[in-house]
Design an enzyme around this catalytic site. Structure first.
Site, mmCIF file in Angstrom:
data_model
loop_
_atom_site.group_PDB
_atom_site.id
_atom_site.type_symbol
_atom_site.label_atom_id
_atom_site.label_comp_id
_atom_site.label_asym_id
_atom_site.label_seq_id
_atom_site.Cartn_x
_atom_site.Cartn_y
_atom_site.Cartn_z
ATOM 1 C CG ASP A 159 13.341 105.710 14.139
ATOM 2 O OD1 ASP A 159 12.117 105.741 13.936
ATOM 3 O OD2 ASP A 159 13.863 106.256 15.127
ATOM 4 C CB VAL A 160 12.027 100.103 13.401
ATOM 5 C CG1 VAL A 160 10.900 99.113 13.693
ATOM 6 C CG2 VAL A 160 12.798 99.679 12.151
ATOM 7 N N GLY A 201 21.786 101.297 14.846
ATOM 8 C CA GLY A 201 20.575 100.945 15.576
ATOM 9 C C GLY A 201 19.457 100.602 14.620
ATOM 10 C CG ASP A 202 15.495 101.873 15.625
ATOM 11 O OD1 ASP A 202 16.396 102.610 16.076
ATOM 12 O OD2 ASP A 202 14.295 102.065 15.867
ATOM 13 C CD GLU A 203 18.505 107.840 13.000
ATOM 14 O OE1 GLU A 203 17.603 108.451 13.596
ATOM 15 O OE2 GLU A 203 19.716 108.118 13.130
#
Length: 285
Positions: A159-160, A201-203
């Site tokens: 993730d980010v 999400g960011d994942e």
């Protein structure tokens, strides 16, 4: 068909062309000129010679796919319908009309298949990034489990880092753009190496088959680094760094083992975050 059947006559015999035209002179038929110009939207081709010798220009792929019908008259050609040279006007008319209806059904079936393909793609794609979504991920794992061999699998979760700060400082539009850039890099990196998905999400998640512990750390770290980007002070773009955790699924690969590896990879990702982010960590054994 609601419109007249469009029929292209491909013959160099002017008398035969006139005879065919008279036979097909009904409200349900429309003759298309075969003068060498491109013939679009033709339903039925009536021909008495090899296509290569005919003075017509058409999309031969439509013939191959059955999106245009062919009536061969007095010549041994592969066609939907073959008529003898001494056919009656009624036989030619019926052949063209019935074949046009078959072509309509073929087109309808192909359009349905295309629509189904589009809907399936939409159902399995993340609308923001275009990557496979969680449903596609689950389906891919299930499909791969059917043919699982004695090779090890590596499952990674990325993730980010500090993604919420991008949204907070630059807004959700820039946050979405950042996710798309990460997704593009992930897709480019994984094009031949494995399967990648956006979990939400960011994942993101990655599957690499046929890799062991000795190589997994370097491979996943390379994927993570190549998916990141530096910031740009001039444009105000913030750096995008990622953290990653990975776990090995030993053979025999089973659904339970995959689920366990995903949990362990996620735990390893959290460990990477706790250690300061922007790093890759293996799962605990």
């Amino acid at each position: 068909m609601s419109r007249p059947v469009r029929i292209l006559l491909a013959t160099r015999d002017s008398n035969r062309e006139r005879t065919w035209s008279e036979a097909l002179k009904t409200a349900r038929c429309q003759i298309v000129a075969g003068n060498g110009e491109p013939a679009d939207d033709v339903d039925v081709l009536v021909i008495d010679q090899p296509l290569s010798d005919a003075n017509v220009t058409l999309d031969e792929e439509r013939l191959t796919r059955g999106q245009m019908g062919m009536v061969a008259v007095g010549v041994g050609l592969p066609a939907d319908v073959s008529l003898p040279a001494d056919h009656s006007a009624r036989e030619l008319r019926l052949a063209c009309l019935l074949l046009a209806e078959i072509v309509r059904l073929r087109r309808q079936r192909e359009a349905s298949r295309r629509q189904e393909k589009v809907l399936t793609h939409l159902a399995l794609s993340d609308p923001l990034t275009g990557l496979p979504n969680r449903r596609a991920w689950d389906q891919h794992l299930a499909d791969r489990l059917v043919g699982a061999t004695d090779k090890k699998w590596c499952l990674a979760v990325l993730d980010v880092d500090l993604f919420h700060e991008i949204n907070d400082r630059l807004g959700h539009i820039e946050g979405d753009a950042a996710l798309r850039r990460v997704a593009d890099r992930l897709a480019g990196t994984m094009r031949r190496a494995g399967f990648v998905t956006r979990l939400g999400g960011d994942e993101f998640a990655v599957l690499v088959e046929g890799i062991d512990e000795a190589k997994a750390a370097a491979v996943i770290d390379l994927i993570r680094i190549q998916s990141a980007e530096d910031g740009d002070d001039a444009s105000g773009r913030m750096p995008l760094k990622l953290s990653a955790g990975w776990a090995i699924v030993p053979p025999p690969v089973t659904k339970a083992a995959v689920n366990d590896a995903l949990e362990r990879a996620d735990d390893a990702l959290r460990q990477a975050k706790r250690e300061g982010r922007n790093r890759t960590r293996p799962a605990a054994n």
